[in-house]
Design a protein around this motif. Structure first.
Motif, PDB file in Angstrom:
ATOM      1  N   ALA A  16       0.880  -1.171   0.000  1.00 15.41           N
ATOM      2  CA  ALA A  16       0.000   0.000   0.000  1.00 15.41           C
ATOM      3  C   ALA A  16       0.916   1.219   0.000  1.00 15.41           C
ATOM      4  CB  ALA A  16      -0.903  -0.013   1.217  1.00 15.41           C
ATOM      5  N   THR A  17       1.185   1.729  -1.185  1.00 15.04           N
ATOM      6  CA  THR A  17       2.311   2.640  -1.360  1.00 15.04           C
ATOM      7  C   THR A  17       2.072   4.023  -0.762  1.00 15.04           C
ATOM      8  OG1 THR A  17       1.475   3.173  -3.557  1.00 15.04           O
ATOM      9  CG2 THR A  17       3.187   1.513  -3.417  1.00 15.04           C
ATOM     10  N   LEU A  18       3.133   4.541  -0.181  1.00 20.38           N
ATOM     11  CA  LEU A  18       3.158   5.929   0.270  1.00 20.38           C
ATOM     12  C   LEU A  18       3.181   6.873  -0.928  1.00 20.38           C
ATOM     13  CD1 LEU A  18       5.913   5.356   2.943  1.00 20.38           C
ATOM     14  CD2 LEU A  18       3.639   6.249   3.496  1.00 20.38           C
ATOM     15  N   VAL A  49      -1.905   1.445  -4.861  1.00 19.99           N
ATOM     16  CA  VAL A  49      -1.653   2.882  -4.843  1.00 19.99           C
ATOM     17  C   VAL A  49      -2.936   3.634  -4.486  1.00 19.99           C
ATOM     18  CG1 VAL A  49       0.206   2.700  -6.539  1.00 19.99           C
ATOM     19  CG2 VAL A  49      -2.124   3.105  -7.328  1.00 19.99           C
ATOM     20  N   LEU A  50      -2.755   4.859  -3.989  1.00 21.91           N
ATOM     21  CA  LEU A  50      -3.867   5.774  -3.729  1.00 21.91           C
ATOM     22  C   LEU A  50      -4.855   5.209  -2.720  1.00 21.91           C
ATOM     23  CD1 LEU A  50      -4.504   7.077  -7.360  1.00 21.91           C
ATOM     24  CD2 LEU A  50      -3.089   8.091  -5.552  1.00 21.91           C
ATOM     25  N   GLY A  51      -4.305   4.609  -1.676  1.00 22.55           N
ATOM     26  CA  GLY A  51      -5.133   4.145  -0.578  1.00 22.55           C
ATOM     27  C   GLY A  51      -4.906   4.992   0.655  1.00 22.55           C
ATOM     28  N   THR A  52      -5.262   4.447   1.803  1.00 20.17           N
ATOM     29  CA  THR A  52      -5.092   5.166   3.061  1.00 20.17           C
ATOM     30  C   THR A  52      -3.643   5.591   3.255  1.00 20.17           C
ATOM     31  OG1 THR A  52      -6.877   3.866   4.049  1.00 20.17           O
ATOM     32  CG2 THR A  52      -5.389   4.997   5.562  1.00 20.17           C
ATOM     33  N   THR A  53      -2.723   4.670   3.043  1.00 22.04           N
ATOM     34  CA  THR A  53      -1.299   4.950   3.237  1.00 22.04           C
ATOM     35  C   THR A  53      -0.804   6.023   2.280  1.00 22.04           C
ATOM     36  OG1 THR A  53      -1.074   2.620   3.801  1.00 22.04           O
ATOM     37  CG2 THR A  53       0.965   3.852   3.466  1.00 22.04           C
ATOM     38  N   GLY A  54      -1.386   6.071   1.097  1.00 19.19           N
ATOM     39  CA  GLY A  54      -1.012   7.069   0.104  1.00 19.19           C
ATOM     40  C   GLY A  54      -1.668   8.417   0.315  1.00 19.19           C
ATOM     41  N   GLU A  55      -2.331   8.596   1.468  1.00 21.28           N
ATOM     42  CA  GLU A  55      -3.008   9.853   1.813  1.00 21.28           C
ATOM     43  C   GLU A  55      -4.061  10.229   0.780  1.00 21.28           C
ATOM     44  OE1 GLU A  55      -0.150  12.889   3.552  1.00 21.28           O
ATOM     45  OE2 GLU A  55       1.306  11.359   2.904  1.00 21.28           O
ATOM     46  N   LEU A 111     -13.241   1.638  -1.192  1.00 18.32           N
ATOM     47  CA  LEU A 111     -13.946   1.966   0.048  1.00 18.32           C
ATOM     48  C   LEU A 111     -15.437   2.100  -0.225  1.00 18.32           C
ATOM     49  CD1 LEU A 111     -11.703   4.772   1.584  1.00 18.32           C
ATOM     50  CD2 LEU A 111     -12.337   2.659   2.764  1.00 18.32           C
ATOM     51  N   PRO A 112     -16.265   1.822   0.777  1.00 16.29           N
ATOM     52  CA  PRO A 112     -17.674   2.184   0.645  1.00 16.29           C
ATOM     53  C   PRO A 112     -17.811   3.696   0.796  1.00 16.29           C
ATOM     54  CG  PRO A 112     -17.233   1.414   2.864  1.00 16.29           C
ATOM     55  CD  PRO A 112     -15.951   1.237   2.095  1.00 16.29           C
ATOM     56  N   LEU A 259       0.872   5.569  11.983  1.00 12.51           N
ATOM     57  CA  LEU A 259       1.481   4.694  10.993  1.00 12.51           C
ATOM     58  C   LEU A 259       2.121   5.426   9.822  1.00 12.51           C
ATOM     59  CD1 LEU A 259       1.935   1.708  10.513  1.00 12.51           C
ATOM     60  CD2 LEU A 259      -0.236   1.615   9.305  1.00 12.51           C
ATOM     61  N   ILE A 260       1.409   6.329   9.188  1.00  9.60           N
ATOM     62  CA  ILE A 260       1.954   6.972   7.991  1.00  9.60           C
ATOM     63  C   ILE A 260       3.135   7.876   8.345  1.00  9.60           C
ATOM     64  CG2 ILE A 260       1.412   8.413   5.986  1.00  9.60           C
ATOM     65  CD1 ILE A 260      -1.517   7.366   6.297  1.00  9.60           C
TER      66      ILE A 260
END
Length: 307
Positions: A16-18, A49-55, A111-112, A259-260
């Motif tokens: 889950a990329t930064l 990409v472009l998830g929670t971790t990726g802000e 995500l919902p 975490l991030i």
């Protein structure tokens, strides 16, 4: 290409990329692509990409499209990509999902719609259905994103069952970041052919042993080499329990701090690049006390230079 990976059914370890940021707090597109390539080179099967971790929930649609276009223009294979496309807006989700398909992504992690709480499964079914129908593309492979701690909107087994029955070609699996291993294992048993990805490498081995697809993990940004070792051992039938114990210890040490910011602090230190510290508000850089606590936790866990 890793042999567990296929266009129709991506499997293995997904980072889950930064998202690197500039000093002006804009996504640094060039550094983003370089980091994604590095994760593949160091053992990742997939890039979430472009998830929670990726802000991603702090980014605009245009920024997300620009990052996906950069990946599409790079030498990174589209079939390694699992972009996050779920937003509170059906229209925005459709735009992002279409772009993911345009660049050849293996699937999307969705995500919902998460602003309204206490909504029914019928309402969530209708929202996902509307996206699937508006996208209208047989290539769509949709992975639910179950992260109730952040979203406040859990993905139930009933919702999965209903959408699988209605759209068996489109509904591919789930990233379960609930932290509930029993839930992950139950989905592996209940939904054959539905690909369950643990949301943490802490659960990689038990999910694999239950027939799950692998993991999609934030901390894999800095633990990917050890993740790949656990996966390789599991695939060849070796005893991976000791490796998994070490991997879990690393994960727990990292998540002992926000975490991030912790992940970006580790990369800033290991790469000798303080530009990694940039975070888009409301996230903030670890303060000195938190940084010291993180270093102590990593030392106690035997954390090494994993990337």
């Amino acid at each position: 290409m890793n042999d567990m990976l296929c266009v129709d059914r991506p499997r293995g370890v997904a980072v889950a990329t930064l998202t690197p940021m500039t000093a002006g707090l804009e996504p640094d597109v060039d550094r983003f692509v370089v980091h994604c390539r590095r994760m593949l080179d160091r053992g990742a099967d997939l890039l979430a990409v472009l998830g929670t971790t990726g802000e991603a929930n702090s980014l605009g649609v245009d920024e997300k499209l620009r990052l996906m276009d950069a990946l599409g223009d790079s030498d990174i294979p589209g079939e390694t990509l699992l972009p996050g496309t779920g937003t509170c807006s059906i229209a925005d989700t459709v735009i992002l999902t279409r772009k993911a398909l345009e660049i050849g992504a293996a699937g999307v992690v969705m995500l919902p719609p998460f602003y309204y709480k206490g909504v029914s499964d019928a309402g969530l079914h209708a929202a996902y259905e509307e996206v699937i129908q508006r996208v209208g593309d047989a290539r769509l492979r949709l992975y639910f994103y179950n992260f109730p701690y952040n979203s406040g909107v859990p993905i139930s087994h009933g919702l999965i069952e209903g959408l699988l029955a209605a759209y068996p070609g489109a509904i591919a699996g789930i990233k379960d970041s609930s932290g509930d291993l029993d839930n992950m294992l139950a989905m592996c048993r209940r939904f054959p052919g539905f690909d369950v990805f643990a949301g943490s490498e802490q659960f990689l081995l038990p999910v694999l042993e239950a027939g799950g697809a692998g993991c999609i993990s934030a901390t894999a940004n800095v633990t990917i080499s050890l993740c790949a070792e656990v996966l390789a051992a599991a695939r060849t039938g070796e005893d991976a329990s000791t490796l998994q114990e070490q991997l879990s210890a690393w994960r727990l040490a990292i998540q002992s701090q926000p975490l991030i910011p912790a992940l970006k602090a580790i990369l800033a230190r290991d790469d000798g690049d303080e530009e990694w510290l940039a975070l888009r508000p409301p996230l903030t850089v670890l303060d000195a006390a938190s940084g010291t606590a993180l270093d102590e936790a990593l030392g106690a866990a035997g954390f090494g230079r994993a990337v």
